[in-house]
Design a protein around this motif. Structure first.
Motif, PDB file in Angstrom:
ATOM      1  N   LEU A   4     -52.721 -13.500   6.801  1.00 17.50           N
ATOM      2  CA  LEU A   4     -51.535 -13.937   6.342  1.00 17.50           C
ATOM      3  C   LEU A   4     -50.445 -14.469   7.442  1.00 17.50           C
ATOM      4  O   LEU A   4     -50.106 -15.527   7.616  1.00 17.50           O
ATOM      5  N   GLU A   7     -51.828 -17.793   9.132  1.00 19.82           N
ATOM      6  CA  GLU A   7     -51.699 -19.005   8.254  1.00 19.82           C
ATOM      7  C   GLU A   7     -50.039 -19.283   8.385  1.00 19.82           C
ATOM      8  O   GLU A   7     -49.606 -20.318   8.531  1.00 19.82           O
ATOM      9  N   ALA A   8     -49.264 -18.497   8.550  1.00 26.22           N
ATOM     10  CA  ALA A   8     -47.671 -18.531   8.452  1.00 26.22           C
ATOM     11  C   ALA A   8     -47.261 -19.179   9.768  1.00 26.22           C
ATOM     12  O   ALA A   8     -46.734 -20.140   9.928  1.00 26.22           O
ATOM     13  N   PHE A  11     -48.468 -22.732   9.616  1.00 28.46           N
ATOM     14  CA  PHE A  11     -47.489 -23.685   8.938  1.00 28.46           C
ATOM     15  C   PHE A  11     -46.029 -23.991   9.578  1.00 28.46           C
ATOM     16  O   PHE A  11     -45.853 -25.258   9.712  1.00 28.46           O
TER      17      PHE A  11
END
Lengths: 362, 133
Positions: A4, A7-8, A11
């Protein structure tokens, strides 16, 4: 979920790069940033387990599209004029964004295995493609066999776009077979081929890139890869060669006539396999008809040939597009202001602010 | 909790809107196409996020056994291969159509001498007026 945070982070990077691309008025810089954008998104696709998509995005977005943007900038302008802030645009964008945002509340949670999308054909492909097709990479089975029609259509679109670019940009001189006038030595920036380090590195890398492209083409059945990715990697090798030694050097290896033939040949090969299946007694693109006593053998052959067709057309179209852009004569530019950045040139080093020998003094 | 389960979609929408804003608000055609490519990548990302299954691996079979006797392990959780297939062809088609768009931009530059939207419209209008009078 351990992935997680990564990914953040990706992004956030993507958002920042996207906003900077919008704000940057130096289009040369913006083109490089779109390449970075593609690379970051390829990383994200990998985290989302879409390895084939990531592969394609890395090869296309970070490789070919950056070169195409630079080629266009060389033929147009490299700086954007200031455009005034438009509240209407901001309003439209925020409204669309809000509507989409509310739309997501009806969507299943991220990663939900019971989401409607996983109940349809996707489950069938995962459960039965080993018996029906017999390839470890389900994406390749779906791409070349189950959804062979789709892929044929997409390949036809790639072919048509290639033809379109040829019609729009092919200069008269190239059609008549006349040789382009070489750029006079005095007015050109030093070619990259005069830089020994770039030359040596490119020369060492080229055979590996070509070998890798062949591996990707052949190994698409077993792992990420296939005709689309291999075609793009293959084309990237030719474009690298062109960037360092000039487009005319590439034409010595791959004449334009041959490439144009290749564009059509790949599509014909794909369609031909489909028609051959008809003659073998099956339906269009039903490869099992080739070897009725052992359907998955026919599937292997069909997929191999179809992927080969995809690879040939994609690589030919990409190299032809590169040729056409670089062969286009540059429009006569108005005199540049002193100190303004020179427009990038594809076969030459962008004029770096290092040596600018003054005429008359040595 | 919606934030924990839906934030992927929201970030993708934010990315999409960044691209859309460039397409609408910027006057330069090359910049518009850059915005379009950002928009395209975000749409692809939306599809790929929908295909992801929690804890799933890439849709390439994990094989068990040796050589010809190897069989795929179907108990492993795999992501949905369908969005991957559709999107990977979309990327290649996208670059081909992008090249077509850039070719049009080059032709516009050659006939108008500019790639700025408002200048092109102005020149068109001036020509129309000169034809009418």
């Amino acid at each position: 979920m351990t992935e997680l945070p990564l990914e953040a982070v990706l992004f956030v990077f993507l958002l920042v790069v996207g906003i900077v691309v919008g704000r940057l008025r130096n289009l040369f810089g913006a083109a490089m940033l779109t390449g970075i954008f593609s690379f970051l998104s390829a990383g994200l696709f990998t985290l989302l387990t879409a390895v084939d998509v990531a592969f394609t995005e890395a090869a296309v977005g970070a490789g070919i599209s950056t070169v195409l943007f630079l080629a266009t900038l060389a033929l147009t302008d490299d700086t954007e004029r200031e455009s005034e802030r438009s509240w209407l645009a901001i309003g439209v964008v925020s409204l669309t964004g809000l509507a989409l945002f509310f739309g997501t509340f009806d969507m299943p949670a991220f990663g939900d295995p019971d989401a409607p999308i996983h109940h349809g054909v996707g489950r069938h492909y995962l459960m039965h493609s080993w018996d029906e097709i017999g390839l470890p990479n389900v994406v390749t089975s779906v791409l070349a066999s189950y959804r062979g029609y789709d892929t044929f259509g997409e390949l036809a679109v790639v072919f048509t776009a290639g033809i379109g670019v040829l019609l729009l940009l092919r200069s008269k001189a190239a059609v008549m077979g006349a040789k382009a006038k070489p750029i006079p030595v005095r007015s050109r920036a030093p070619y990259v081929r005069e830089m020994p380090i770039v030359r040596a590195v490119a020369k060492v890398m080229l055979p590996f890139i070509l070998l890798f492209a062949l591996y990707v083409q052949a190994h698409g059945d077993f792992g990420p890869g296939g005709g689309f990715q291999a075609g793009v990697v293959f084309a990237a090798a030719f474009i690298l060669y062109g960037l360092v030694w000039g487009p005319r050097a590439v034409q010595g290896i791959a004449p334009e006539r041959m490439l144009e033939g290749g564009m059509a040949f790949g599509v014909l090969l794909y369609g031909g396999v489909g028609v051959a299946a008809l003659f073998a007694g099956g339906t269009f693109l039903d490869y099992s008809a080739f070897t009725p006593e052992h359907p998955s053998h026919g599937q292997h052959w069909g997929i191999f040939l179809v992927e080969l067709g995809v690879g040939i057309t994609v690589s030919a179209v990409m190299v032809v597009i590169y040729f056409v852009f670089t062969a286009r004569p540059r429009p006569r530019l108005p005199k540049r202001k002193k100190g303004a950045l020179a427009p990038p040139r594809l076969t030459a080093v962008p004029e770096l602010p290092v040596e600018t020998p003054k005429e008359g003094s040595s | 909790m919606t934030l924990a389960t839906h934030w992927h979609y929201w970030v993708v929408i934010a990315l999409m809107m960044t691209g859309l804003h460039i397409v609408i608000a910027r006057r330069n055609y090359v910049k518009k196409l850059m915005g379009l490519s950002i928009f395209q990548v975000s749409v692809i990302m939306l599809y790929v996020t929908m295909g992801k299954v929690a804890g799933g691996t890439a849709p390439v079979y994990v094989m068990e056994g040796e050589g010809h006797d190897a069989v795929p392990n179907l108990d492993v959780v795999y992501s949905n291969p369908v969005p991957h297939v559709l999107m990977l062809t979309a990327i290649v088609v996208g670059i081909a159509t992008m090249a077509l768009g850039l070719a049009l931009v080059v032709r516009i530059k050659e006939s108008y001498g500019t790639v700025e939207d408002d200048v092109v419209i102005e020149k068109d209008r001036a020509e129309e007026e000169s034809l009418e009078s």
